[in-house]
Design a protein around this motif. Structure first.
Motif, PDB file in Angstrom:
ATOM      1  N   ALA A   1      30.328   7.735  38.506  1.00  0.00           N
ATOM      2  CA  ALA A   1      30.443   7.451  37.296  1.00  0.00           C
ATOM      3  C   ALA A   1      29.112   7.179  36.431  1.00  0.00           C
ATOM      4  N   GLN A   2      28.260   6.531  36.958  1.00  0.00           N
ATOM      5  CA  GLN A   2      27.233   6.240  36.456  1.00  0.00           C
ATOM      6  C   GLN A   2      26.421   7.606  36.231  1.00  0.00           C
ATOM      7  N   ILE A   3      26.454   8.607  37.045  1.00  0.00           N
ATOM      8  CA  ILE A   3      25.736   9.915  36.813  1.00  0.00           C
ATOM      9  C   ILE A   3      26.368  10.546  35.535  1.00  0.00           C
ATOM     10  N   LEU A   4      27.668  10.560  35.557  1.00  0.00           N
ATOM     11  CA  LEU A   4      28.319  11.210  34.353  1.00  0.00           C
ATOM     12  C   LEU A   4      28.154  10.429  33.055  1.00  0.00           C
ATOM     13  N   ALA A   5      27.924   9.139  33.114  1.00  0.00           N
ATOM     14  CA  ALA A   5      27.673   8.433  32.224  1.00  0.00           C
ATOM     15  C   ALA A   5      26.394   8.634  31.279  1.00  0.00           C
ATOM     16  N   LEU A   6      25.484   9.321  32.040  1.00  0.00           N
ATOM     17  CA  LEU A   6      24.116   9.620  31.674  1.00  0.00           C
ATOM     18  C   LEU A   6      24.578  10.439  30.209  1.00  0.00           C
ATOM     19  N   SER A   7      25.545  11.268  30.303  1.00  0.00           N
ATOM     20  CA  SER A   7      25.813  12.255  29.154  1.00  0.00           C
ATOM     21  C   SER A   7      27.272  11.903  28.513  1.00  0.00           C
ATOM     22  N   ASP A   8      27.655  10.725  28.612  1.00  0.00           N
ATOM     23  CA  ASP A   8      28.915  10.133  28.289  1.00  0.00           C
ATOM     24  C   ASP A   8      28.967   8.799  27.645  1.00  0.00           C
ATOM     25  N   PRO A   9      28.691   8.459  26.406  1.00  0.00           N
ATOM     26  CA  PRO A   9      28.605   7.138  26.177  1.00  0.00           C
ATOM     27  C   PRO A   9      29.780   6.351  26.117  1.00  0.00           C
ATOM     28  N   ALA A  10      30.888   6.976  26.104  1.00  0.00           N
ATOM     29  CA  ALA A  10      32.069   5.918  26.199  1.00  0.00           C
ATOM     30  C   ALA A  10      32.384   5.760  27.489  1.00  0.00           C
ATOM     31  N   LEU A  11      32.288   6.422  28.439  1.00  0.00           N
ATOM     32  CA  LEU A  11      31.863   6.217  29.886  1.00  0.00           C
ATOM     33  C   LEU A  11      30.986   5.114  30.428  1.00  0.00           C
ATOM     34  N   ALA A  12      29.838   5.198  29.688  1.00  0.00           N
ATOM     35  CA  ALA A  12      28.727   4.135  29.926  1.00  0.00           C
ATOM     36  C   ALA A  12      29.186   2.936  29.427  1.00  0.00           C
ATOM     37  N   GLN A  13      29.973   2.828  28.181  1.00  0.00           N
ATOM     38  CA  GLN A  13      30.495   1.616  27.731  1.00  0.00           C
ATOM     39  C   GLN A  13      31.459   0.974  28.743  1.00  0.00           C
ATOM     40  N   ARG A  14      32.210   1.727  29.247  1.00  0.00           N
ATOM     41  CA  ARG A  14      33.140   1.246  30.386  1.00  0.00           C
ATOM     42  C   ARG A  14      32.507   0.744  31.433  1.00  0.00           C
ATOM     43  N   LEU A  15      31.564   1.311  31.811  1.00  0.00           N
ATOM     44  CA  LEU A  15      30.678   0.646  33.003  1.00  0.00           C
ATOM     45  C   LEU A  15      30.148  -0.433  32.692  1.00  0.00           C
TER      46      LEU A  15
ATOM     47  N   ASP B   1      31.369  -2.544  30.703  1.00  0.00           N
ATOM     48  CA  ASP B   1      32.522  -3.514  30.523  1.00  0.00           C
ATOM     49  C   ASP B   1      32.834  -4.018  31.860  1.00  0.00           C
ATOM     50  N   GLU B   2      32.976  -3.109  32.859  1.00  0.00           N
ATOM     51  CA  GLU B   2      33.291  -3.435  34.281  1.00  0.00           C
ATOM     52  C   GLU B   2      32.229  -4.454  34.753  1.00  0.00           C
ATOM     53  N   ARG B   3      31.018  -4.076  34.454  1.00  0.00           N
ATOM     54  CA  ARG B   3      29.612  -5.046  35.091  1.00  0.00           C
ATOM     55  C   ARG B   3      30.021  -6.541  34.487  1.00  0.00           C
ATOM     56  N   ALA B   4      30.467  -6.683  33.058  1.00  0.00           N
ATOM     57  CA  ALA B   4      30.580  -7.810  32.757  1.00  0.00           C
ATOM     58  C   ALA B   4      31.778  -8.547  33.359  1.00  0.00           C
ATOM     59  N   GLY B   5      32.917  -7.727  33.908  1.00  0.00           N
ATOM     60  CA  GLY B   5      34.061  -8.343  34.686  1.00  0.00           C
ATOM     61  C   GLY B   5      33.436  -8.961  35.739  1.00  0.00           C
ATOM     62  N   PHE B   6      32.651  -8.146  36.546  1.00  0.00           N
ATOM     63  CA  PHE B   6      31.991  -8.680  37.915  1.00  0.00           C
ATOM     64  C   PHE B   6      31.440  -9.850  37.703  1.00  0.00           C
ATOM     65  N   LEU B   7      30.485 -10.004  36.510  1.00  0.00           N
ATOM     66  CA  LEU B   7      29.765 -11.150  36.312  1.00  0.00           C
ATOM     67  C   LEU B   7      30.786 -12.370  35.982  1.00  0.00           C
ATOM     68  N   ALA B   8      31.805 -12.168  35.258  1.00  0.00           N
ATOM     69  CA  ALA B   8      32.587 -13.138  35.074  1.00  0.00           C
ATOM     70  C   ALA B   8      33.307 -13.785  36.080  1.00  0.00           C
ATOM     71  N   SER B   9      33.569 -12.586  37.203  1.00  0.00           N
ATOM     72  CA  SER B   9      34.266 -13.147  38.580  1.00  0.00           C
ATOM     73  C   SER B   9      33.241 -14.009  39.272  1.00  0.00           C
ATOM     74  N   VAL B  10      32.075 -13.587  39.441  1.00  0.00           N
ATOM     75  CA  VAL B  10      31.196 -14.298  40.105  1.00  0.00           C
ATOM     76  C   VAL B  10      31.178 -15.841  39.464  1.00  0.00           C
ATOM     77  N   GLU B  11      30.767 -15.919  38.240  1.00  0.00           N
ATOM     78  CA  GLU B  11      30.676 -17.130  37.599  1.00  0.00           C
ATOM     79  C   GLU B  11      31.957 -18.136  37.735  1.00  0.00           C
ATOM     80  N   LYS B  12      33.081 -17.517  37.834  1.00  0.00           N
ATOM     81  CA  LYS B  12      34.339 -18.260  38.088  1.00  0.00           C
ATOM     82  C   LYS B  12      34.352 -18.873  39.537  1.00  0.00           C
ATOM     83  N   ALA B  13      33.991 -17.772  40.544  1.00  0.00           N
ATOM     84  CA  ALA B  13      33.856 -18.519  41.919  1.00  0.00           C
ATOM     85  C   ALA B  13      32.753 -19.564  42.107  1.00  0.00           C
ATOM     86  N   ALA B  14      31.745 -19.342  41.497  1.00  0.00           N
ATOM     87  CA  ALA B  14      30.479 -20.209  41.562  1.00  0.00           C
ATOM     88  C   ALA B  14      31.007 -21.616  40.935  1.00  0.00           C
ATOM     89  N   ALA B  15      31.782 -21.770  39.605  1.00  0.00           N
ATOM     90  CA  ALA B  15      32.440 -22.902  39.270  1.00  0.00           C
ATOM     91  C   ALA B  15      33.387 -23.703  40.335  1.00  0.00           C
TER      92      ALA B  15
END
Ligand code: RP5
Length: 175
Positions: free
Chosen positions: A128-142, A144-158
């Motif tokens: 998906a990251q390779i495809l996202a090089l030429s697909d801005p909408a997919l790059a944005q979805r990636l 967003d997913e990263r933000a989700g990973f970050l939020a779940s780590v912060e929740k677990a840490a808390a």
């Protein structure tokens, strides 16, 4: 249009590779999920690569166990990115497949991921990251997913910090 091909050397690899398909689904990436073998069906493998490439497939993900030549056989037939997922399908615990996948001769690279389900998942993310090089909408979805990973780590840490603080407070109360 199929953007990613997910090849497995055997139907016995399907369970380990399902997470790859699930992540591609969740990202809205079109893919073909199928079985083809470097050794048992070399003609089918060759024909699939040609057909998919002609149809616009951008990335090939190849998963196999034992003498895992599938990714290498596909890399021999295309200059598009090939990602390899070695599978622990033998008494050697996957070291056989890992070495067969990662030790490609110069000029025929296979981007090799981790063994089994972790590799299956990361193959999907990397494709998906390779495809996202030429697909801005997919790059944005990636992103967003990263933000989700970050939020779940912060929740677990808390949660861990809260439990630790309670444990310490309990100790103080008893001393
Ligand atoms: C490899 O041999 C396949 O990718 C599979 O991991 C392993 C065993 O295949 P089966 O004998 O279960 O079909 O080619």
């Amino acid at each position: 249009m199929t953007k990613v091909a997910v090849f497995m050397g055997s139907a016995s690899d399907e369970d380990l590779m399902k997470p790859c398909a699930e992540i591609l689904d969740s990202l809205g990436v079109s893919y073909l999920f199928t079985v083809t073998s470097a050794h048992r069906t070399p003609e089918r493998t060759e024909a699939l690569v040609s057909e998919l490439e002609a149809g616009g497939c951008q990335v090939f993900i190849c998963a196999a166990g034992m003498a895992a030549h599938l990714a290498g056989a596909v890399a021999a037939r295309t200059t598009r990115p090939v990602l390899g997922v070695p599978l622990a399908a033998s008494p050697l615990g996957g070291m056989d497949a890992l070495l067969a996948t990662v030790q490609m001769p110069p000029g025929f690279p296979v981007g090799t991921l981790a063994l089994d389900k972790a590799g299956a998942k990361n193959a999907a993310w990397l494709a998906a990251q390779i495809l996202a090089l030429s697909d801005p909408a997919l790059a944005q979805r990636l992103k967003d997913e990263r933000a989700g990973f970050l939020a779940s780590v912060e929740k677990a840490a808390a949660k861990v910090e809260r439990a630790d603080a309670e444990r310490r407070a309990g100790k103080k109360g008893t001393s």
